[in-house]
Design an enzyme around this catalytic site. Sequence first.
Site, PDB file in Angstrom:
ATOM      1  N   HIS A 104     -37.542 -23.468 -26.703  1.00 10.48           N
ATOM      2  CA  HIS A 104     -38.686 -22.573 -26.428  1.00 10.48           C
ATOM      3  C   HIS A 104     -38.137 -21.177 -26.439  1.00 10.48           C
ATOM      4  O   HIS A 104     -38.139 -20.525 -25.451  1.00 10.48           O
ATOM      5  CB  HIS A 104     -39.221 -22.844 -25.012  1.00 10.48           C
ATOM      6  CG  HIS A 104     -40.669 -22.617 -24.890  1.00 10.48           C
ATOM      7  ND1 HIS A 104     -41.652 -23.641 -24.767  1.00 10.48           N
ATOM      8  CD2 HIS A 104     -41.326 -21.365 -24.823  1.00 10.48           C
ATOM      9  CE1 HIS A 104     -42.688 -22.845 -24.537  1.00 10.48           C
ATOM     10  NE2 HIS A 104     -42.481 -21.528 -24.547  1.00 10.48           N
ATOM     11  N   GLU A 163     -43.747 -23.862 -30.764  1.00 12.00           N
ATOM     12  CA  GLU A 163     -44.637 -22.579 -31.486  1.00 12.00           C
ATOM     13  C   GLU A 163     -43.729 -21.972 -32.344  1.00 12.00           C
ATOM     14  O   GLU A 163     -43.563 -20.726 -32.182  1.00 12.00           O
ATOM     15  CB  GLU A 163     -45.132 -21.698 -30.318  1.00 12.00           C
ATOM     16  CG  GLU A 163     -46.161 -22.482 -29.414  1.00 12.00           C
ATOM     17  CD  GLU A 163     -46.843 -21.505 -28.473  1.00 12.00           C
ATOM     18  OE1 GLU A 163     -46.556 -20.326 -28.527  1.00 12.00           O
ATOM     19  OE2 GLU A 163     -47.940 -22.074 -27.915  1.00 12.00           O
ATOM     20  N   TYR A 182     -55.210 -22.201 -27.342  1.00  8.00           N
ATOM     21  CA  TYR A 182     -55.598 -21.321 -26.703  1.00  8.00           C
ATOM     22  C   TYR A 182     -56.930 -20.731 -26.987  1.00  8.00           C
ATOM     23  O   TYR A 182     -57.855 -20.535 -26.030  1.00  8.00           O
ATOM     24  CB  TYR A 182     -54.572 -20.142 -26.185  1.00  8.00           C
ATOM     25  CG  TYR A 182     -53.197 -20.809 -25.435  1.00  8.00           C
ATOM     26  CD1 TYR A 182     -53.535 -20.822 -24.157  1.00  8.00           C
ATOM     27  CD2 TYR A 182     -52.393 -21.313 -26.137  1.00  8.00           C
ATOM     28  CE1 TYR A 182     -52.285 -20.993 -23.354  1.00  8.00           C
ATOM     29  CE2 TYR A 182     -51.038 -21.646 -25.330  1.00  8.00           C
ATOM     30  CZ  TYR A 182     -51.189 -21.815 -23.954  1.00  8.00           C
ATOM     31  OH  TYR A 182     -50.442 -22.184 -23.209  1.00  8.00           O
TER      32      TYR A 182
HETATM   33  O1  IFM Z   1     -46.596 -18.657 -21.971  1.00 11.16           O
HETATM   34  C1  IFM Z   1     -46.655 -19.157 -23.336  1.00 11.16           C
HETATM   35  C2  IFM Z   1     -45.965 -20.103 -23.683  1.00 11.16           C
HETATM   36  O2  IFM Z   1     -44.566 -19.854 -23.446  1.00 11.16           O
HETATM   37  C3  IFM Z   1     -46.092 -20.527 -25.138  1.00 11.16           C
HETATM   38  N1  IFM Z   1     -47.342 -20.787 -25.425  1.00 11.16           N
HETATM   39  C4  IFM Z   1     -48.320 -19.823 -24.691  1.00 11.16           C
HETATM   40  C5  IFM Z   1     -48.111 -19.571 -23.506  1.00 11.16           C
HETATM   41  C6  IFM Z   1     -49.324 -18.331 -22.977  1.00 11.16           C
HETATM   42  O3  IFM Z   1     -49.203 -17.402 -23.681  1.00 11.16           O
END
Ligand code: IFM
Length: 468
Positions: free
Chosen positions: A122, A167, A293
């Site tokens: 991550h 991601e 999101y």
């Molecule tokens: O906090 C982040 C996370 O690390 C990765 N996805 C989106 C989240 C919110 O921005």
Amino acid sequence: MGALPRFPEGFLWGTATAAYQIEGAVKEDGRGASIWDAFCAEPGRVKNGATGEVACDHYHRWPEDVALMADLGAGAYRFSVAWPRIQPEGRGPADPRGLDFYERLVDALAERGIAPVLTLYHWDLPQALEDGGGWLDRDTAHRFAEYAGLVAGRLGDRVKVWITLNEPFVHMTEGYGIGVHAPGRALLLDALPAAHHLLLGHGLAVAALRERTGGQIALTNNHSPVWPASGSAADRAAAAAFDALQNRLFADPVLLGRYPDLSAYGVTELPFVRDGDLAAISAPLDRLGVNYYSPTRIAAPRAAAAPRPGGASVLSEVEDRLEGAGLPFEDVPIEGYRTTAFGWPVVPGGLRELLLRLRDDYGDALPPILITENGCSVRDEPGRPDRERIDFLDGHLRALHQAMEEGVDVRGYFVWSLLDNFEWAEGYEQRFGLVHVDFATLERTPKASFHWLRERLAEQRVSPAPSG
Ligand code: IFM
């Protein structure tokens, strides 16, 4: 509001976090430096000069955090392993102290009946690897597979789901493309080799994991339905170009064994792709992790950039650079929806739209899905009703259920996030947690959304909730 529609037996309910965002203890037990330690140390990179040095101090307070999850009634927990705790220099033998930490966590979760869902990467690359070129260098993919093997060698018998990368689109674009995340490189399209090496690292790690674990293996992408700003041919072409980058670049090679058409970017050849790479990258997966999101609205680029009002903030500099880069799209605001504290539009129906689209685009090539992140930042303090987060979660869970009723195979849902935490370049300003963290005292206080979710999870477990 009230009870949610009933989700299937065995559906995984959990919360998610990431190492750099919660652990702190960045110099303890032999942990090496990561690119985020270096990035945070550069003045002006992160709001208010914040760093992950202490974060939520989860490295010491993890028993309390596991107890919170048990109290919530969660059946799973998605967390990430900090690569620099396992290999401080990004190569060589594992530091047993790093593995011990995650083993203690995994065992404590198991004792509480919480299934560990482990993300290997991550975004906290060991700085030593970045010094050698980071993800722009093909060797990093091999180092990643080595690291995956070390973690699976210790935890392969206990972890239910292994997620290789989180991601990669965000990591590549924000870290290597525009430089608002670590490692802070602004290479625009010259960042594309990083995309390929991340994907190759994923593929090589899948092979290393398969040798050492019977657990499920997944990749997590963040996906977004892309809405053209109008029905014009130019806006639709721009939306398709953006879609290739955001949704397809990290999914087509994995699920279909080929890269999407990037000709809108003037990219017709990928000289860094070698024979056999795509076969490794497209090794079968057990799950696809999807983070959702909000949708994205895209228009054709304006012919001439309008002068930008305001001062020279980091963001406006980035936007100016992007405008100068001749990208074939422009991101435009979505209007008519409530927004989160971050300013992101709240569009629960976008989750259903996205899931139907993934099913339609990938058909039989699409493995069962886990929603590995969904949530919102709210300007909240203990004692506030936290209504926005409750509405957000309720709306998205209903949209998810709808997509499942329409035939999309989804096996789990993870709220981002268990705790308020270090939100990257935003520092500690954006609060995504079900649990409030006072960053002065590190005290945890469950928010109203935590209590709301606990009730919903209890209903899911004990009695058939009304459907619809
Ligand atoms: O906090 C982040 C996370 O690390 C990765 N996805 C989106 C989240 C919110 O921005």
